[in-house]
Design a protein around this motif. Structure first.
Motif, PDB file in Angstrom:
ATOM      1  N   PRO A 162     -36.447  -5.495  44.219  1.00 45.34           N
ATOM      2  CA  PRO A 162     -37.002  -4.632  43.167  1.00 45.34           C
ATOM      3  C   PRO A 162     -36.977  -5.203  41.752  1.00 45.34           C
ATOM      4  O   PRO A 162     -37.573  -4.627  40.848  1.00 45.34           O
ATOM      5  N   TYR A 163     -36.292  -6.314  41.546  1.00 42.87           N
ATOM      6  CA  TYR A 163     -36.158  -6.860  40.195  1.00 42.87           C
ATOM      7  C   TYR A 163     -37.292  -7.836  39.908  1.00 42.87           C
ATOM      8  O   TYR A 163     -37.605  -8.688  40.726  1.00 42.87           O
TER       9      TYR A 163
ATOM     10  N   TRP B 111     -25.293  -6.884  46.643  1.00 38.37           N
ATOM     11  CA  TRP B 111     -24.861  -5.507  46.385  1.00 38.37           C
ATOM     12  C   TRP B 111     -25.916  -4.728  45.604  1.00 38.37           C
ATOM     13  O   TRP B 111     -26.060  -3.516  45.796  1.00 38.37           O
ATOM     14  N   CYS B 112     -26.667  -5.404  44.752  1.00 41.48           N
ATOM     15  CA  CYS B 112     -27.770  -4.751  44.031  1.00 41.48           C
ATOM     16  C   CYS B 112     -28.853  -4.318  45.017  1.00 41.48           C
ATOM     17  O   CYS B 112     -29.368  -3.196  44.946  1.00 41.48           O
ATOM     18  N   LEU B 113     -29.189  -5.218  45.930  1.00 41.60           N
ATOM     19  CA  LEU B 113     -30.222  -4.921  46.929  1.00 41.60           C
ATOM     20  C   LEU B 113     -29.752  -3.842  47.890  1.00 41.60           C
ATOM     21  O   LEU B 113     -30.538  -2.963  48.286  1.00 41.60           O
ATOM     22  N   ARG B 114     -28.488  -3.884  48.270  1.00 36.75           N
ATOM     23  CA  ARG B 114     -27.944  -2.848  49.155  1.00 36.75           C
ATOM     24  C   ARG B 114     -28.011  -1.475  48.497  1.00 36.75           C
ATOM     25  O   ARG B 114     -28.335  -0.480  49.145  1.00 36.75           O
ATOM     26  N   PHE B 115     -27.667  -1.414  47.208  1.00 31.02           N
ATOM     27  CA  PHE B 115     -27.692  -0.124  46.527  1.00 31.02           C
ATOM     28  C   PHE B 115     -29.112   0.424  46.477  1.00 31.02           C
ATOM     29  O   PHE B 115     -29.341   1.600  46.772  1.00 31.02           O
ATOM     30  N   ASN B 116     -30.045  -0.417  46.104  1.00 31.42           N
ATOM     31  CA  ASN B 116     -31.445   0.012  46.056  1.00 31.42           C
ATOM     32  C   ASN B 116     -31.889   0.545  47.418  1.00 31.42           C
ATOM     33  O   ASN B 116     -32.482   1.625  47.512  1.00 31.42           O
ATOM     34  N   GLN B 117     -31.590  -0.193  48.465  1.00 29.20           N
ATOM     35  CA  GLN B 117     -31.972   0.212  49.820  1.00 29.20           C
ATOM     36  C   GLN B 117     -31.296   1.529  50.205  1.00 29.20           C
ATOM     37  O   GLN B 117     -31.925   2.406  50.806  1.00 29.20           O
TER      38      GLN B 117
END
Length: 188
Positions: free
Chosen positions: A58-59, A94-100
């Motif tokens: 998403p970034y 962890w950023c991608l996991r949170f978004n997901q």
């Protein structure tokens, strides 16, 4: 000075002797543990890379983040919503996991869609967005990534949230994330 030199000599001598005094079997066991540890570490890195490859990214390092945030503030005023900035990068598992987690958990997605305009603020070697992060006190330097910056509808920072307190096992806690989102919804 002589005492210090003598102490250093004795320490080095002891270390050398302790290594020499190990049996061949003990040295082999030590090597086997090192190899096993290296394999476990490599396996973990491989699994994380495979997971990261599957998750949405998403970034946008090319985004004009200040212009994007300015547009969100104008929209937030009209819609009476707060702005949730998730700072991090596509490099951060962890950023991608949170978004997901948020995108695939209907309860969380509902809270976010009703109360926030959501923005992924990039931090990467391609674009560190230093001026924007400085406006918010560089929270990534203090807390790591992801880090969440909550703005009110006027663009005023009202909260910074570190993410590790929202974690559970190798993911995030539904209850903790829900509580965080609900705590910073717009006040009428």
């Amino acid at each position: 000075m002589k005492k210090l030199t003598l102490a250093a000599f004795l320490g080095v001598s002891f270390l050398a002797f302790s290594q020499e005094s190990k049996t061949p079997e003990k040295r082999d066991t030590d090597k086997a543990l090192l190899v096993k540890t290296d394999h476990a570490e490599l396996d973990a890195k491989k699994k994380a890379a495979e997971e990261k490859a599957k998750l949405p990214k998403p970034y946008d390092p090319k985004a004009d983040a200040q212009a994007d945030i300015d547009r969100l503030v104008a929209q937030a005023k009209k819609e009476n919503k707060n702005i949730m900035i998730q700072a991090g990068g596509n490099w951060c598992i962890w950023c991608l996991r949170f978004n997901q987690f948020v995108q695939t958990t209907p309860e969380l997605k509902g809270i976010v869609d009703k109360n926030y305009l959501y923005y992924h603020l990039n931090f990467s070697p391609d674009n560190k967005n230093e001026k924007i992060f400085a406006q918010y006190g560089n929270p990534g330097d203090k807390f790591g990534y992801p880090v969440f910056i909550v703005l009110d509808k006027n663009g005023k920072m009202i909260h910074v949230q570190q993410s590790d307190v929202l974690e559970q096992d190798k993911g995030y806690s539904l209850e903790k994330v829900k509580e965080f989102f609900n705590q910073w919804t717009p006040k009428s």
